[in-house]
Design an enzyme around this catalytic site. Sequence first.
Site, PDB file in Angstrom:
ATOM      1  N   CYS A 116       0.233  -3.756   3.449  1.00 13.62           N
ATOM      2  CA  CYS A 116       0.480  -2.774   2.380  1.00 13.62           C
ATOM      3  C   CYS A 116       0.105  -1.357   2.808  1.00 13.62           C
ATOM      4  O   CYS A 116       0.569  -0.383   2.228  1.00 13.62           O
ATOM      5  CB  CYS A 116      -0.295  -3.149   1.130  1.00 13.62           C
ATOM      6  N   HIS A 256      -0.841   2.745  -3.930  1.00 12.25           N
ATOM      7  CA  HIS A 256      -0.145   1.485  -3.658  1.00 12.25           C
ATOM      8  C   HIS A 256      -0.108   0.659  -4.944  1.00 12.25           C
ATOM      9  O   HIS A 256      -1.109   0.531  -5.655  1.00 12.25           O
ATOM     10  CB  HIS A 256      -0.874   0.728  -2.551  1.00 12.25           C
ATOM     11  N   ASN A 286       4.725  -5.548  -6.524  1.00 15.48           N
ATOM     12  CA  ASN A 286       4.048  -5.103  -5.302  1.00 15.48           C
ATOM     13  C   ASN A 286       5.022  -5.241  -4.133  1.00 15.48           C
ATOM     14  O   ASN A 286       5.325  -6.355  -3.710  1.00 15.48           O
ATOM     15  CB  ASN A 286       2.799  -5.962  -5.079  1.00 15.48           C
TER      16      ASN A 286
END
Length: 329
Positions: A116, A256, A286
């Site tokens: 990520c 994020h 996500n």
Amino acid sequence: MIQPPKSRILGTGHFLPPNVRTNADLEKLVETSDQWIRERTGIGERRVAGDGMVTSDMAANAAKNALEAAGTSASELDMIIVGTVTPDMPMPATAVFVQQKIGAPHCPAFDISAACAGFVFGLSIADKFIASGTAKRILVIGVELLSRVVNWEDRTTCVLFGDGAGAVVLGPAEGDRGLLSTNTHTDGSLGESLMIQAGGSAMPITVEALANRKNKVAMRGQDIFKAAVKNLHSASQMAVDQAGMKNEDVDWVVPHQANLRIIDQVTARANYPKHKVLSNIERVGNTSSASIPILLDQNVRAGVIKPRDVVLMCALGAGVSWGAALVRM
Ligand code: ACO
């Protein structure tokens, strides 16, 4: 002494595949509920790439949008950096296929694996190449096709992830506009908290590995949650401090999109008012390394983020690896 920026974002772009998978769709696959997913994560739906679409297709679409926004032709690129943990294949790099699909010249094109945090790592690397004078136009992409590596029988992970791509074109800074600071970190002691175990030298793909779903994402969610809250706070503060700024100088936080509760806790600790904290997790889920550049581009295109606004980005993912970047757009 505070150094002037060396590189700046010339243009942003993103791509989301059209297929939507809602929480109601997931209720038919695993024992879960729309209410549980929304309360624990903030996610309402996510995008899933259709059959035949591969990671580099999404990356190339986002790249073309970013190049157009930057007024840059693919032929001008000096480097292509792709952050992804869901490459087209183990070898060669996904960036290689992106180069072909957008018609870029024989510039170096490579992937980085920081999950990520891949986009923030890519931004930090690109900034250094521009600062050194080695490159003048760098394409940085975050892209993931997580729907192909998620275990759709595991309710603890399959509800979280979505597919998508985001990209920026970086060029030399102009005056005080550009990347004001970046920082990147890894704590390998948490390496086993989020893994796809099979498919590498440690565990080649075998019938047994496939039967045990070792080629799919496995996660200790609470370990990641705690690491994210702690490290995203410190990295974000470091980004602001190193730029010689104060938290009040930040116009927008583009975190994020892992979990709304992580975002709330991190930004509350630093006293960022809610109206400055941007989010799309409800619609996108996500998307790992793609999450920051997608959110950034959506808000640039909507006119929310304007030229000269100061934007804080921060991300943490498998590794665990994390980082933050502060930019004056
Ligand atoms: N639907 C219904 N129930 C569920 C689901 C689901 N989808 N998933 C888990 N549960 C159950 C569990 O089985 C458990 O049941 P039990 O009490 O009977 O054992 C209960 O819900 C609570 O489970 P927890 O794991 O304690 O739930 P938690 O509040 O920690 O939320 C979550 C889980 C959402 C995964 C959270 O830990 C999290 O977001 N962690 C961060 C992980 C993350 O974001 N990873 C993404 C990649 S890394 C990154 O992007 C930062």
